[in-house]
Scaffold this active site. Structure first.
Site, short mmCIF file in Angstrom:
data_model
loop_
_atom_site.label_atom_id
_atom_site.label_comp_id
_atom_site.label_asym_id
_atom_site.label_seq_id
_atom_site.Cartn_x
_atom_site.Cartn_y
_atom_site.Cartn_z
CG ASP A 170 1.79 3.17 -4.00
OD1 ASP A 170 2.56 3.44 -3.17
OD2 ASP A 170 2.05 3.16 -5.09
CB THR A 171 0.54 -1.97 -0.74
OG1 THR A 171 0.46 -2.19 -2.14
CG2 THR A 171 0.35 -3.25 -0.01
CB ILE A 172 -2.40 -0.88 4.08
CG1 ILE A 172 -3.65 -1.76 3.84
CG2 ILE A 172 -2.64 0.56 3.77
CD1 ILE A 172 -3.87 -2.85 4.82
CB SER B 115 -2.73 -2.88 -2.56
OG SER B 115 -2.27 -1.91 -3.48
#
Length: 578
Positions: free
Chosen positions: A384-386, A403
């Site tokens: 789930d990550t930017i 992430s």
């Protein structure tokens, strides 16, 4: 398909027509994105939180480099979007150096605990009656690599003091900030998910210490994280890997049954790597090599190059069928070969060769969905990550992804440090014959991938799509939207997406007997869905899980460079420039 799903689908079609999230001008017939592209000359930052974007812009205005802006924005996102990232996670980046006209890649992923052997891991899993590594608790934790990657990037490309890059995040951690809508939604799952675990989750991430998470607009503070970032800014990466922070982690882990030790932190290093590429219709698309999954993007593009997607049509059943089947083929190789190259021989050159793609392309039946795909045999003797992107006035660009992996991470928060450890180790396989099998001191398979495109030897676009296994699929879709179908950089991200799931995985899972399933957004016409079903695809409707996208494109107008930015509507983000 149920009547309810059909009705929702019909409503989606009325709202979005065939352009996904775009609108259609009923007079001219031209497709418009949810917002206009952002154009600027001197610098640009695109992130998933507007305040983090503004932090990066402020750094650029003060003379910082694209890397300074990326570090500052990333540190701010770790505070403001803890549901996705933070200094307890890992980082990968591609940096374009304008002075050298060269791309650099950095692998900032951490390794598993040296003191946790395969046999010990298996024994721990047996106690839990599990065959795979769980997503929460101590077992999936590996050394966080983000802070060291920041330090390496800053040492090579930074222009201002490291402490100055971290100062905005420290300020917001101490003063507080209003939580944005989408992040608040994901945040509220945390208390139920992480209850019962040791550490300071409730103390750190709830407003009352008991379970109330921030709603949209609530002010959240994290002074413990501010203190940790201040130490890192003053003393450098050693504060995290050799000093006070590492000491606190070691003490907590020993007292609570964890496996990381200070020695694991002391031995940690990031790795500078050469980005790898393939040419897709005249565009050189760059990704980072394994232990990440970026080369899946390149494998899919190599297969798709043999098809005239532009002639087929962007959301036609023929195009979606071809793209989904190409994904399945690449995923079979991904499941077998992608692993830490320090522990496994990854046939990189073979996997990326055009001749191999030609052979694998033959597996696609234009009329039938495949139910099972085996890995190929690429040559082993060849070589789930930017997500955020930045660009500065000198022409330097950064494509960076970071992430904690699943949700907020493992659930483990050391008291007084203000961040959660990632659960990236969940992605190891426990099959002793697998390239990605768990081993101490090994990097797990990684999903997070930054992307970059060069055209005629010059930078064309820094881009990325967030979201686990969606990322290579998303990379392919946003690139095809621009290269094959002529959408602009904003439209390319807003356009409706699909995601194939239920496939072979590097953790050992096998494709389901039905050949997996395809989730599609509402903007995909029902006629296309019906035809995909006739070809044998299990098609489902889902409102989420399609990632989030940012991009900065470089255009030349009257011999002047113009940055063109995009941030899609699936996130709270913003593209901005000056």
């Amino acid at each position: 398909m149920s009547k309810l799903i059909h009705s929702i689908w019909a409503l989606g079609l009325l709202l979005t027509a065939d352009t996904g999230n775009a609108q259609i001008d009923r007079v001219t017939g031209k497709n418009f994105a949810t917002r206009s592209e952002v154009l600027t000359r001197h610098g640009m930052v695109c992130t998933s939180v507007p305040a983090a974007t503004q932090v990066g812009i402020d750094i650029l205005k003060r003379g910082g480099s694209a890397v300074d802006a990326a570090i500052a924005a990333n540190a701010t996102l770790g505070l403001m979007e803890p549901v996705s990232n933070g200094i307890g996670g890992d980082l990968f980046a591609i940096v374009y150096s304008a002075k050298e006209n060269k791309l650099y890649g950095i692998n900032g992923s951490g390794r598993s605990p040296l003191g946790l052997s395969y046999e010990k891991m298996k024994a721990e899993l047996d106690k839990l009656n599990r065959k795979t590594i769980p997503p929460r608790g101590m077992l999936p934790i590996s050394v966080p690599g983000t802070v060291d990657a920041w330090a390496e990037l800053h040492k090579k490309f930074g222009k201002q003091k490291f402490a100055d890059d971290l100062a905005p995040a420290i300020h917001y951690a101490e003063e507080g900030f209003p939580v944005t809508e989408l992040i608040a939604f994901y945040w509220h799952f945390g208390p139920e998910v992480y209850k019962g675990l040791p550490g300071a989750f409730f103390e750190t991430y709830t407003l009352d210490g008991k379970g109330r998470t921030p709603a949209k607009g609530d002010i959240f503070k994290n002074p413990a994280l501010g203190k940790a970032l201040r130490l890192i800014g003053e003393k450098g990466r050693d504060a995290f890997y050799k000093g006070e922070i590492a000491d606190k982690i070691d003490k907590f882990m020993q007292a609570n049954g964890g496996f990381l030790r200070k020695a694991d932190f002391e031995k940690h290093t990031s790795t500078w790597v050469e980005p790898v590429s393939t040419n897709y219709r005249g565009y050189d698309v760059f990704e980072l090599p394994p232990n990440g999954q970026g080369i899946a993007t390149l494998q899919i593009l190599n297969i798709l190059e043999g098809f005239d997607l532009g002639k087929m049509g962007r959301i036609s059943p023929e195009t979606l069928h071809t793209m989904i089947e190409a994904k399945k083929i690449a995923w079979a190789d991904r499941a077998k070969f992608y692993a830490d190259p320090a522990f496994a021989k990854v046939p990189l050159a073979g996997l990326l060769s055009k001749s191999y793609a030609t052979d694998r392309r033959k597996l696609i039946d234009p009329n039938h969905a495949s139910k099972k795909v085996e890995a190929g045999n690429p040559a082993l003797d060849q070589g789930d990550t930017i997500y955020l992107c930045t660009a500065d006035d000198e022409g330097n660009m950064v494509s960076l992804i970071q992430s904690n992996y699943r949700g907020m991470g493992s659930g483990i928060v050391v008291p007084g440090l203000g961040f959660m450890f990632q659960d990236r180790g969940e992605l190891f396989s426990m099959d002793p014959r697998h390239a990605n099998v768990y081993a101490p001191g090994k990097r797990p398979f990684h999903t997070i991938i930054p992307g970059f495109v060069m055209k005629d030897g010059k930078p064309w676009e820094a881009f990325g799509v967030m979201g686990g296994g969606m990322q290579p699929q998303g990379h392919v879709q946003v690139l095809a939207n621009q290269i094959d179908f002529g959408l602009n950089v904003q439209e390319a991200g807003d356009a409706s997406r699909w995601q194939h799931e239920g496939d072979n995985e590097p953790t050992g899972e096998k494709m389901s007997e039905s050949g997996g399933y395809v989730n599609v957004e509402s903007g995909i016409p029902y006629e296309t869905v019906r035809e995909l079903g006739k070809k044998g695809h299990d098609v489902r409707f889902d409102v989420g899980g399609y990632g989030g996208y940012q991009a900065i494109k470089v255009e030349m107008h009257d011999r002047q460079r113009v940055y063109v930015g995009a941030s899609e509507s699936r996130k709270d983000g913003q593209a901005a420039g000056y």
